[in-house]
Every structure is written in C-alpha cells, then in structure tokens.
Design a protein around this motif. Structure first.
Motif, PDB file in Angstrom:
ATOM      1  N   ALA A  56      -1.766 -14.943 -59.947  1.00 38.41           N
ATOM      2  CA  ALA A  56      -0.905 -16.017 -60.473  1.00 38.41           C
ATOM      3  C   ALA A  56      -1.306 -17.360 -59.864  1.00 38.41           C
ATOM      4  O   ALA A  56      -1.239 -18.407 -60.516  1.00 38.41           O
ATOM      5  N   ASN A  57      -1.735 -17.307 -58.599  1.00 41.11           N
ATOM      6  CA  ASN A  57      -2.158 -18.533 -57.921  1.00 41.11           C
ATOM      7  C   ASN A  57      -3.412 -19.101 -58.586  1.00 41.11           C
ATOM      8  O   ASN A  57      -3.504 -20.303 -58.855  1.00 41.11           O
ATOM      9  N   ARG A  58      -4.390 -18.221 -58.845  1.00 40.39           N
ATOM     10  CA  ARG A  58      -5.621 -18.667 -59.512  1.00 40.39           C
ATOM     11  C   ARG A  58      -5.324 -19.203 -60.917  1.00 40.39           C
ATOM     12  O   ARG A  58      -5.916 -20.175 -61.372  1.00 40.39           O
ATOM     13  N   ALA A  59      -4.372 -18.548 -61.594  1.00 42.78           N
ATOM     14  CA  ALA A  59      -4.031 -18.992 -62.949  1.00 42.78           C
ATOM     15  C   ALA A  59      -3.360 -20.369 -62.899  1.00 42.78           C
ATOM     16  O   ALA A  59      -3.653 -21.252 -63.721  1.00 42.78           O
ATOM     17  N   VAL A  79      -8.869 -29.060 -50.886  1.00 45.63           N
ATOM     18  CA  VAL A  79      -8.965 -28.671 -49.472  1.00 45.63           C
ATOM     19  C   VAL A  79      -8.426 -27.247 -49.341  1.00 45.63           C
ATOM     20  O   VAL A  79      -7.291 -26.966 -49.732  1.00 45.63           O
ATOM     21  N   GLY A  80      -9.283 -26.366 -48.783  1.00 49.39           N
ATOM     22  CA  GLY A  80      -8.951 -24.938 -48.751  1.00 49.39           C
ATOM     23  C   GLY A  80      -9.429 -24.306 -50.053  1.00 49.39           C
ATOM     24  O   GLY A  80      -8.735 -23.504 -50.670  1.00 49.39           O
ATOM     25  N   ILE A  81     -10.648 -24.675 -50.456  1.00 49.97           N
ATOM     26  CA  ILE A  81     -11.136 -24.271 -51.793  1.00 49.97           C
ATOM     27  C   ILE A  81     -11.389 -22.772 -51.891  1.00 49.97           C
ATOM     28  O   ILE A  81     -11.274 -22.172 -52.949  1.00 49.97           O
ATOM     29  N   VAL A 105     -13.373 -28.438 -49.747  1.00 53.22           N
ATOM     30  CA  VAL A 105     -13.404 -28.465 -48.281  1.00 53.22           C
ATOM     31  C   VAL A 105     -12.815 -27.150 -47.803  1.00 53.22           C
ATOM     32  O   VAL A 105     -11.823 -26.669 -48.365  1.00 53.22           O
ATOM     33  N   ASP A 106     -13.411 -26.572 -46.774  1.00 51.76           N
ATOM     34  CA  ASP A 106     -12.836 -25.348 -46.205  1.00 51.76           C
ATOM     35  C   ASP A 106     -13.272 -25.247 -44.749  1.00 51.76           C
ATOM     36  O   ASP A 106     -14.321 -25.756 -44.374  1.00 51.76           O
ATOM     37  N   ASN A 107     -12.447 -24.588 -43.937  1.00 50.34           N
ATOM     38  CA  ASN A 107     -12.825 -24.429 -42.526  1.00 50.34           C
ATOM     39  C   ASN A 107     -13.346 -23.032 -42.235  1.00 50.34           C
ATOM     40  O   ASN A 107     -13.655 -22.725 -41.086  1.00 50.34           O
TER      41      ASN A 107
HETATM   42  C1  LIG Z   1      -5.533 -18.144 -49.905  1.00 46.93           C
HETATM   43  S1  LIG Z   1      -7.056 -18.980 -49.897  1.00 46.93           S
HETATM   44  C2  LIG Z   1      -6.913 -20.005 -51.335  1.00 46.93           C
HETATM   45  C3  LIG Z   1      -8.230 -20.397 -51.924  1.00 46.93           C
HETATM   46  C4  LIG Z   1      -8.148 -21.339 -53.141  1.00 46.93           C
HETATM   47  N1  LIG Z   1      -7.479 -22.579 -52.807  1.00 46.93           N
HETATM   48  C5  LIG Z   1      -7.402 -20.695 -54.280  1.00 46.93           C
HETATM   49  O1  LIG Z   1      -6.210 -20.939 -54.395  1.00 46.93           O
HETATM   50  O2  LIG Z   1      -7.987 -19.930 -55.033  1.00 46.93           O
HETATM   51  C6  LIG Z   1      -6.786 -20.193 -48.599  1.00 46.93           C
HETATM   52  C7  LIG Z   1      -8.014 -20.988 -48.263  1.00 46.93           C
HETATM   53  O3  LIG Z   1      -7.657 -22.047 -47.372  1.00 46.93           O
HETATM   54  C8  LIG Z   1      -8.608 -22.101 -46.323  1.00 46.93           C
HETATM   55  N2  LIG Z   1      -7.960 -22.702 -45.156  1.00 46.93           N
HETATM   56  C9  LIG Z   1      -6.970 -22.190 -44.385  1.00 46.93           C
HETATM   57  N3  LIG Z   1      -6.639 -23.056 -43.415  1.00 46.93           N
HETATM   58  C10 LIG Z   1      -7.435 -24.148 -43.587  1.00 46.93           C
HETATM   59  C11 LIG Z   1      -7.575 -25.390 -42.903  1.00 46.93           C
HETATM   60  N4  LIG Z   1      -6.822 -25.659 -41.843  1.00 46.93           N
HETATM   61  N5  LIG Z   1      -8.486 -26.262 -43.342  1.00 46.93           N
HETATM   62  C12 LIG Z   1      -9.273 -25.981 -44.423  1.00 46.93           C
HETATM   63  N6  LIG Z   1      -9.192 -24.832 -45.108  1.00 46.93           N
HETATM   64  C13 LIG Z   1      -8.286 -23.919 -44.696  1.00 46.93           C
HETATM   65  C14 LIG Z   1      -9.025 -20.666 -46.104  1.00 46.93           C
HETATM   66  O4  LIG Z   1     -10.268 -20.567 -45.437  1.00 46.93           O
HETATM   67  C15 LIG Z   1      -9.078 -20.174 -47.534  1.00 46.93           C
HETATM   68  O5  LIG Z   1     -10.331 -20.411 -48.114  1.00 46.93           O
END
Ligand SMILES: C[S@@+](CC[C@H](N)C(=O)[O-])C[C@H]1O[C@@H](n2cnc3c(N)ncnc32)[C@H](O)[C@@H]1O
Length: 269
Positions: A56-59, A79-81, A105-107
């Motif tokens: 649902a999140n991806r959708a 951010v958090g891709i 962006v991702d960590n």
């Molecule tokens: C649940 S996944 C969601 C991925 C994407 N946004 C999606 O909804 O399909 C959460 C993502 O956030 C990244 N993340 C978590 N904390 C983070 C931070 N402090 N800074 C950057 N990325 C972060 C994780 O590494 C992960 O890739």
C-alpha cells in the motif's frame, strides 16, 4: 558468497538488519540477508498484514508522484528512497514525466551499492542516488550532487515515504521537515507516509521491538502528529488518511482499515 551478495560493498554489514532490506523482504525482493529476514519475520508474526502495508505504501508513492507531476512539477527529492523495485520513485517519476529530475537520498550503504552496480538510464531526465541522512537535512541541501540535478528556484516534490518513523522525537523530526520545505520554493509539494499506533498501540510496540536491533528504531505517530508535519503548508484533500483511502485509483480495498499507515500530500504556499 551467494548471488544476492555479490554486488554488495564492504560498508554493507549483512549481520545487522536494516529497514531498507527488511522492507525489500516484505515486498518479496531479493536484496536482503538472513538478519533482515529474521527481524522481518518477527514483525510479520506479530503483524501479518505488514506485507500489505508495504504494498500500500508503494502504491501511495506512485499516486503521490503522479499527483505532483500532474501539478506541473518535474523535480523530486526523495529522502529514504530505498532499494529500487516495481513502483519505486525513479520508475514512477520517469513514467509520469520523461523529463523528470530525481534525487534519491538514503543512509543505507546497500542502496548506494545497488545504485552504483545498476545505474538507471533516465533518458531525457536525470536520476541520481546520493548518500545522506534525513537527520542532517542541511548536508543534503548543500550536497553538490543534489544541487547539480535539482534547481531550487523551481518547485520540487519532496518525498518522505515511510522514513519519518525512523526519526525519533529527540532527533527533531518537525525541524527536519521545516528545513527541507524552507529550502524549496512556493508551489513545491511534501508527500509523506508514516506508521501509526492509533489502531493498536500494543501490537505496534511489539513490532517496534523487532527494529530495536536494526540500524534504525521505529517511532509510531498519531494522525494529529502526522498532520503536524504539514504545519505552514496547505494540506491537500483528503488530508491525513490511511494509505488505501488516499485518492484511490479504484474501489477502496476491504482491508483498508487494517493498513496502519497514514499518507498525505501538502503544497507550499
Ligand atoms: C521502509 S523503507 C521505504 C523506502 C521507500 N521510501 C519506499 O517507500 O518505497 C525506509 C527507507 O528509509 C531509509 N532511511 C531510514 N532512516 C534514514 C535516515 N535517517 N536517512 C536517510 N534514509 C533513511 C532506509 O534506509 C530505507 O531505505
């Protein structure tokens, strides 16, 4: 080394679960390791619907990107891709706008390793993935790679999809969102999704425990706390709602109320 691990780099610690790889596992991906699967299975045992949360999140992500693109915006800062996959930001944005310019962006080092191993052909658009931490928004905004792709004089769709629940209250999540939105011009958008404990606080607390040994802890927030991320912005219809209820493409699924994640979209005035 297994096939799945061949393209990883030394920074990727396969022994400690990460949210990106756990999420990949929920979505049925292959970019995860035993530690991720073990932690994810604990969450699934407690909340069997979590795979449906992830879908649902991806959708939502796709609908939000299309909604932003339909408003004439072709730039995205996500951010958090996370790891790429069906319905990910880069694919969704380029499908909506072939000229889209996207910075992810991702960590998590695995996301960067993946991007290096399998670069995207963005055609007439541009897509780049950079290392950065949401908890240091000033560094993201100053990053020359980010500045090289995005024009901060033009509206930008800022995407914080399933990431703010990895920022705890003492890490200033509201200040972080303000810093990002202060940097983009009027007409920009903020789309976010967030896990909530509004429907079963206890069950969420058990799932949060499974994330304690991962690289990021889980902080759930209420509808009101989620709406507060939009303070100073125009919160667009239908407001903060459970993901399947946010501008559905078709009939709302019957299990909509079991998907305990909120989604919302706002526009900068
Ligand atoms: C649940 S996944 C969601 C991925 C994407 N946004 C999606 O909804 O399909 C959460 C993502 O956030 C990244 N993340 C978590 N904390 C983070 C931070 N402090 N800074 C950057 N990325 C972060 C994780 O590494 C992960 O890739």
């Amino acid at each position: 080394m297994s096939d799945e691990a061949k393209w990883t780099t030394p920074e990727v610690d396969t022994e400690v679960a990460t949210p990106a790889r756990m999420y990949d596992y929920y979505l049925g991906g292959k970019d995860n390791f035993a530690a991720d699967r073990e932690a994810a299975e604990k969450v699934l045992k407690n909340m069997p619907k979590v795979r449906a949360f992830a879908r649902a999140n991806r959708a939502f992500l796709g609908r939000a990107v299309r909604g932003i693109a339909a408003e004439g915006v072709s730039q995205f800062l996500d951010v958090g891709i996370g790891l790429p996959g069906p319905g990910g930001t880069v694919a969704s944005a380029l499908a909506a706008r072939p000229d889209a310019r996207i910075v992810g962006v991702d960590n998590d080092p695995i996301v960067l390793a993946h991007a290096r191993a399998r670069p995207v052909d963005a055609g007439i658009g541009a897509a780049t993935i950079v290392k950065g931490d949401l908890r240091d928004p000033a560094a993201i905004l100053a990053d020359p790679q980010v500045r090289g792709v995005l024009d901060f004089e033009q509206p930008i769709g800022v995407l914080l999809i399933a990431v703010l629940h990895f920022v705890s209250d003492d890490e200033d999540p509201y200040g972080i969102v303000s810093t990002l939105m202060d940097a983009v011009p009027a007409g920009s958008f903020l789309a976010l999704t967030h896990v909530t404990g509004d429907f079963d606080q206890e069950r969420l607390a058990v799932s949060a425990k499974a994330y304690e040994k991962s690289t990021a802890k889980l902080t759930v927030r209420s509808a009101k706390e989620t709406a507060a991320f939009f303070d100073g912005l125009d919160l667009l219809d239908p407001g903060v709602v459970l993901l399947p209820r946010w501008r559905p493409d078709g009939p709302v699924p019957r299990d909509a109320d079991d998907i305990w994640m909120y989604g919302a979209l706002g526009r900068k005035k």
